[in-house]
Enzyme design. Structure first.
Site, PDB file in Angstrom:
ATOM      1  N   CYS A  39       0.860  -1.182   0.000  1.00  0.00           N
ATOM      2  CA  CYS A  39       0.000   0.000   0.000  1.00  0.00           C
ATOM      3  C   CYS A  39       0.900   1.237   0.000  1.00  0.00           C
ATOM      4  O   CYS A  39       1.729   1.398   0.897  1.00  0.00           O
ATOM      5  CB  CYS A  39      -0.904  -0.004   1.221  1.00  0.00           C
ATOM      6  N   CYS A  87      -3.443  15.102   2.373  1.00  0.00           N
ATOM      7  CA  CYS A  87      -4.537  14.954   1.413  1.00  0.00           C
ATOM      8  C   CYS A  87      -5.445  16.167   1.503  1.00  0.00           C
ATOM      9  O   CYS A  87      -5.707  16.678   2.593  1.00  0.00           O
ATOM     10  CB  CYS A  87      -5.327  13.676   1.695  1.00  0.00           C
ATOM     11  N   CYS A 145     -11.911  14.363   3.991  1.00  0.00           N
ATOM     12  CA  CYS A 145     -12.893  13.426   4.538  1.00  0.00           C
ATOM     13  C   CYS A 145     -12.719  13.380   6.060  1.00  0.00           C
ATOM     14  O   CYS A 145     -11.612  13.112   6.546  1.00  0.00           O
ATOM     15  CB  CYS A 145     -12.689  12.041   3.932  1.00  0.00           C
ATOM     16  N   CYS A 191     -10.935  10.447   8.132  1.00  0.00           N
ATOM     17  CA  CYS A 191      -9.624  10.003   7.670  1.00  0.00           C
ATOM     18  C   CYS A 191      -8.512  10.765   8.383  1.00  0.00           C
ATOM     19  O   CYS A 191      -8.501  12.000   8.405  1.00  0.00           O
ATOM     20  CB  CYS A 191      -9.522  10.210   6.156  1.00  0.00           C
ATOM     21  N   SER A 230      -7.109   3.978  -6.262  1.00  0.00           N
ATOM     22  CA  SER A 230      -8.330   4.400  -5.595  1.00  0.00           C
ATOM     23  C   SER A 230      -8.604   5.880  -5.849  1.00  0.00           C
ATOM     24  O   SER A 230      -7.698   6.650  -6.171  1.00  0.00           O
ATOM     25  CB  SER A 230      -8.230   4.154  -4.088  1.00  0.00           C
ATOM     26  N   LEU A 256     -16.727   5.142  -2.032  1.00  0.00           N
ATOM     27  CA  LEU A 256     -18.084   5.704  -2.037  1.00  0.00           C
ATOM     28  C   LEU A 256     -18.527   6.094  -0.631  1.00  0.00           C
ATOM     29  O   LEU A 256     -18.895   7.236  -0.374  1.00  0.00           O
ATOM     30  CB  LEU A 256     -19.047   4.684  -2.656  1.00  0.00           C
ATOM     31  N   CYS A 276      -4.327   4.912   7.867  1.00  0.00           N
ATOM     32  CA  CYS A 276      -3.377   5.713   7.098  1.00  0.00           C
ATOM     33  C   CYS A 276      -3.311   7.133   7.641  1.00  0.00           C
ATOM     34  O   CYS A 276      -4.322   7.792   7.829  1.00  0.00           O
ATOM     35  CB  CYS A 276      -3.800   5.738   5.629  1.00  0.00           C
TER      36      CYS A 276
END
Length: 385
Positions: free
Chosen positions: A135, A142, A146, A149, A231, A255, A377
């Site tokens: 991974c 990022c 979200c 996350c 992804s 999703l 992550c």
């Protein structure tokens, strides 16, 4: 700030989705095309066949120190290192889990940015062969925001280069080749771009990495594109662009909710592309590439795990003519410290699965790894800051 639309394929993304301007890492052998590698060694005063020798050492032998390059002139090795193989990533922390079969590594980049990669070895079962999955991260941080996350909580620092991405894979390959994981020497069989970052927001570098991974030896790792998963939270123009690349990687659509009201909160990019738009894009990707799309769905207690949402998810997927190109991958949430989010109860998860199966939707529950080593992550990087 509401999400802004992405540019058309091939054009730059709007500022809200681009990384802050930072000094780029030095160009590495990995970042060069085959002809560029030949030109580079000739520029240094060497014959062009040295390029293939260097690629053989780097990608086939996984020999990354000049002392190992015994087929190259001793007085030229350091020159090659200094000019063509700058240090891109430096390991600063490593955690192991699953009796040593899972290794999570924290990397420091040239500018101090931190990223993570995870190497996971799965033993052979009664009906399956042993496999090893790597991974990798595509961005430092990022920008998709979200809320569940760990990476998204820290914001976006910058995009990774192709070389920085591939070096994560090469490290895993070296560990396997040296037998550093249980089960003896082996090879990386699968790559998932599911580490830190939104891969399709760093499209050029990610595709450069994919091409290097699938390029036959000695100029690349010679992996099968079918063993690579990219992804995305649903950047529709980039999904369409990916479908036209002619490289049949697996697409994973994160999703996480079947209805726009909830997905607007869980995946803010949904304010730009709604559920039906992203699922349509994913279906068209499958139709064009003949590769089944994985629908990623993190199970969050009392948020998106209600039975009626399982029913709605089935209806959303079955709107398409050949909806069998979808496979739902349920992911138990790995909570981050201080988060209000937690994983669904096993009984609730089982009912969610039962309802999807009753409607003919293929579904599996991801085999989670590393729950005892800051497994989500972004956690390892967050604790190092």
């Amino acid at each position: 700030m509401p999400a802004q639309p992405l540019a058309e394929p091939g054009k730059e993304l709007p500022l809200v989705f681009t990384a802050p301007k930072r000094r780029k890492p030095a160009a590495h052998w990995i970042d060069l095309g085959i002809d560029e590698r030949i030109a580079a060694v000739q520029r240094l005063g060497h014959q062009k066949f040295r390029a293939q020798q260097l690629s053989h050492q780097w990608f086939e032998r996984l020999a990354h120190t000049p002392d190992e390059w015994t087929d190259l002139p001793a007085n030229a090795r350091q020159q090659f290192v200094d000019e063509l193989f700058p240090t891109l990533v430096t390991e600063i922390n490593q955690q192991r889990a699953d009796r040593g079969a899972t290794i999570k590594t924290l990397w420091k980049l040239h500018d101090g940015s931190l990223v993570e990669s995870v190497l996971m070895r799965y033993g052979a079962g009664e009906h399956s062969a042993a496999r090893t999955t790597m991974c990798v991260s595509s961005q430092a941080g990022c920008g998709m925001a979200c809320p569940f996350c760990a990476t998204g909580q820290g914001g976006l620092q910058r995009n990774l280069s192709t070389g920085e991405i591939v070096m994560q894979v090469l490290d895993g390959a070296r560990k396997l080749s040296r037998g550093e994981l249980p089960g003896g020497p082996g090879r990386v069989s699968n790559i998932v771009f599911m580490g830190m970052g939104e891969p399709l927001a760093n499209y050029k570098a990610v595709m450069g990495a994919v091409r290097t991974l699938v390029e036959p030896a000695p100029n690349g790792l010679g992996m099968s594109a079918r063993g690579i998963t990219v992804s995305t939270v649903g950047l529709v123009p980039r999904i369409e662009q990916l479908a036209g690349e002619g490289i049949p990687v697996t697409l994973a659509l994160s999703l996480h909710a079947p209805d726009d009201e909830l997905r607007d909160e869980l995946v803010p990019i949904n304010t730009r592309w709604k559920v039906d738009e992203v699922v349509d894009a994913a279906w068209h990707y499958a139709e064009k590439t003949r590769r089944r799309v994985s629908i990623e769905y993190i199970m969050i207690k009392d948020i998106n795990d209600q039975p009626e949402r399982a029913d709605l998810l089935a209806r959303v997927l079955k709107k398409r003519g050949d909806w069998g190109w979808f496979h739902v991958n349920l992911i138990p949430l790995n909570p981050t410290p201080g988060s209000i989010w937690t994983a669904s109860d096993p009984a609730v998860e089982a009912e969610f699965v039962r309802r999807l199966q009753a409607r003919g939707v293929p579904v599996t529950i991801r085999d989670t790894r590393g729950s005892d080593i800051d497994g989500a992550c972004g956690q390892l990087a967050a604790t190092a800051v």
